[in-house]
Structures are given as structure tokens and as C-alpha cells.
Design a protein around this motif. Structure first.
Motif, PDB file in Angstrom:
ATOM      1  N   ALA A   1       0.815  -1.212   0.000  1.00 24.66           N
ATOM      2  CA  ALA A   1       0.000   0.000   0.000  1.00 24.66           C
ATOM      3  C   ALA A   1       0.848   1.261   0.000  1.00 24.66           C
ATOM      4  N   VAL A   2       0.220   2.336  -0.485  1.00 15.46           N
ATOM      5  CA  VAL A   2       0.793   3.677  -0.430  1.00 15.46           C
ATOM      6  C   VAL A   2      -0.268   4.588   0.172  1.00 15.46           C
ATOM      7  N   PHE A   3       0.153   5.367   1.147  1.00 15.85           N
ATOM      8  CA  PHE A   3      -0.721   6.334   1.796  1.00 15.85           C
ATOM      9  C   PHE A   3      -0.152   7.724   1.583  1.00 15.85           C
ATOM     10  N   MET A   4      -1.041   8.714   1.495  1.00 19.28           N
ATOM     11  CA  MET A   4      -0.625  10.100   1.377  1.00 19.28           C
ATOM     12  C   MET A   4      -0.666  10.714   2.769  1.00 19.28           C
ATOM     13  N   LYS A   5       0.395  11.417   3.106  1.00 18.08           N
ATOM     14  CA  LYS A   5       0.415  12.179   4.347  1.00 18.08           C
ATOM     15  C   LYS A   5      -0.225  13.533   4.056  1.00 18.08           C
ATOM     16  N   ILE A   6      -1.182  13.917   4.871  1.00 22.77           N
ATOM     17  CA  ILE A   6      -1.906  15.168   4.658  1.00 22.77           C
ATOM     18  C   ILE A   6      -1.400  16.203   5.666  1.00 22.77           C
ATOM     19  N   ALA A   7      -0.761  17.238   5.138  1.00 22.84           N
ATOM     20  CA  ALA A   7      -0.205  18.287   6.002  1.00 22.84           C
ATOM     21  C   ALA A   7      -1.339  19.118   6.585  1.00 22.84           C
ATOM     22  N   PRO A   8      -1.222  19.469   7.853  1.00 21.12           N
ATOM     23  CA  PRO A   8      -2.242  20.354   8.429  1.00 21.12           C
ATOM     24  C   PRO A   8      -2.173  21.720   7.746  1.00 21.12           C
ATOM     25  N   THR A   9      -3.309  22.315   7.540  1.00 14.70           N
ATOM     26  CA  THR A   9      -3.351  23.632   6.902  1.00 14.70           C
ATOM     27  C   THR A   9      -3.721  24.681   7.931  1.00 14.70           C
ATOM     28  N   ALA A  10      -3.178  25.859   7.726  1.00 12.14           N
ATOM     29  CA  ALA A  10      -3.472  26.971   8.649  1.00 12.14           C
ATOM     30  C   ALA A  10      -4.866  27.498   8.367  1.00 12.14           C
ATOM     31  N   ARG A  11      -5.558  27.834   9.423  1.00 13.13           N
ATOM     32  CA  ARG A  11      -6.884  28.450   9.277  1.00 13.13           C
ATOM     33  C   ARG A  11      -6.731  29.965   9.203  1.00 13.13           C
ATOM     34  N   LEU A  12      -7.507  30.553   8.325  1.00 14.19           N
ATOM     35  CA  LEU A  12      -7.466  32.013   8.190  1.00 14.19           C
ATOM     36  C   LEU A  12      -8.562  32.648   8.980  1.00 14.19           C
TER      37      LEU A  12
END
Length: 148
Positions: A137-148
Motif C-alpha cells: 500500500a501507499v498512503f498520502m500524508k496530509i499536512a495540516p493547513t493553517a486556518r485564516l
């Protein structure tokens, strides 16, 4: 790093993940873990059988078992819980699981990059040398995004 210093503990996390949702309904249980691998158990149940007239566990619950074990192996290798998404999960079924036997899913995160995690593993019903299935398997790491 000692076991007490680790941030992600699969044994504790399993209770959270399996206390609700699909994993909870399946009855997944913690089995064992190492630095970069996690093993979970899928108990055998009549209502998880595949085809009518066959006493064989359906493939869907095994896929779910391996997906959860893989995610937990990634969090264990990263030593943190963060958002990930399954990009590709290949399951090669070798044989049916034995009737009445729990299926164990062991996944190992063997490579982490900035944006992806690579996992391999197997499902077995008591003997890892006689697997029910192999996974890659391959998984994508999802970076946290800043809230505006």
C-alpha cells in the motif's frame, strides 16, 4: 527512544478507533506492535461470511483490517497521529481463512517520505508462514493547513 517516551501507542489507540464506526462494528482488536509495525485481530463471525452456502470470511472485512493496521503502522513509524489517506491498497488473496479462526493483519511501514508512506503486510489465521493474503500500500500524508 523508550516505549514510555513514544507519542503514538497502538494498544491505546486501538481502543479509540475500534470503539466506534466501521472498525468498531467489525470488532477489530489490538494484537501486537513494534517500532514500525502493528498487528490487529479480526474475530471470525457468521455475519462476516461472503457467499451463501460458503463458510468463508468475506474479503471486505480483511481489506478493512489491513487498511486499519496499515494506518496504525504508519502512525507508529512517524510516532504521531496525523491525517493520512489511502492512495493504493493492493490485496493478493492466497487462500480463504479457516472457518472459525480469527484473522490477524500485520502491516509494516517500511518507508516514509515527505508526502507518502509505504506499507507491506500480510493477513493470517494463526500461522504467518501460511498467509491468507499479502498487501502492498501507499498512503498520502496530509499536512495540516493553517486556518485564516
Amino acid at each position: 527512544m523508550s516505549e514510555q517516551d513514544r507519542k503514538f501507542d497502538p494498544a491505546k489507540a486501538t481502543a479509540f478507533f475500534t470503539g466506534r464506526g466501521h472498525s468498531g462494528w467489525l470488532g477489530l482488536r489490538y494484537s501486537d506492535h513494534g517500532d514500525d509495525w502493528v498487528e490487529l485481530e479480526l474475530p471470525w463471525r457468521e455475519d462476516l461470511l461472503g457467499e451463501d452456502g460458503q463458510r468463508v470470511l468475506a474479503s471486505g472485512p480483511i481489506l478493512s483490517l489491513m487498511d486499519m493496521a496499515s494506518g496504525m503502522a504508519i502512525w507508529r513509524a512517524m510516532d504521531e497521529f496525523t491525517a493520512i489517506a489511502t492512495l493504493d491498497l493492493r490485496v493478493d488473496y492466497v487462500r480463504p481463512a479457516r472457518e472459525g479462526a480469527s484473522v490477524f493483519g500485520r502491516s509494516q511501514c517500511y518507508r516514509l517520505t515527505r508526502s507518502a508512506a509505504f506499507v507491506r503486510g500480510l493477513a493470517h489465521d494463526g500461522d504467518a508462514d501460511d498467509p491468507v493474503a499479502h498487501i502492498q500500500a501507499v498512503f498520502m500524508k496530509i499536512a495540516p493547513t493553517a486556518r485564516l
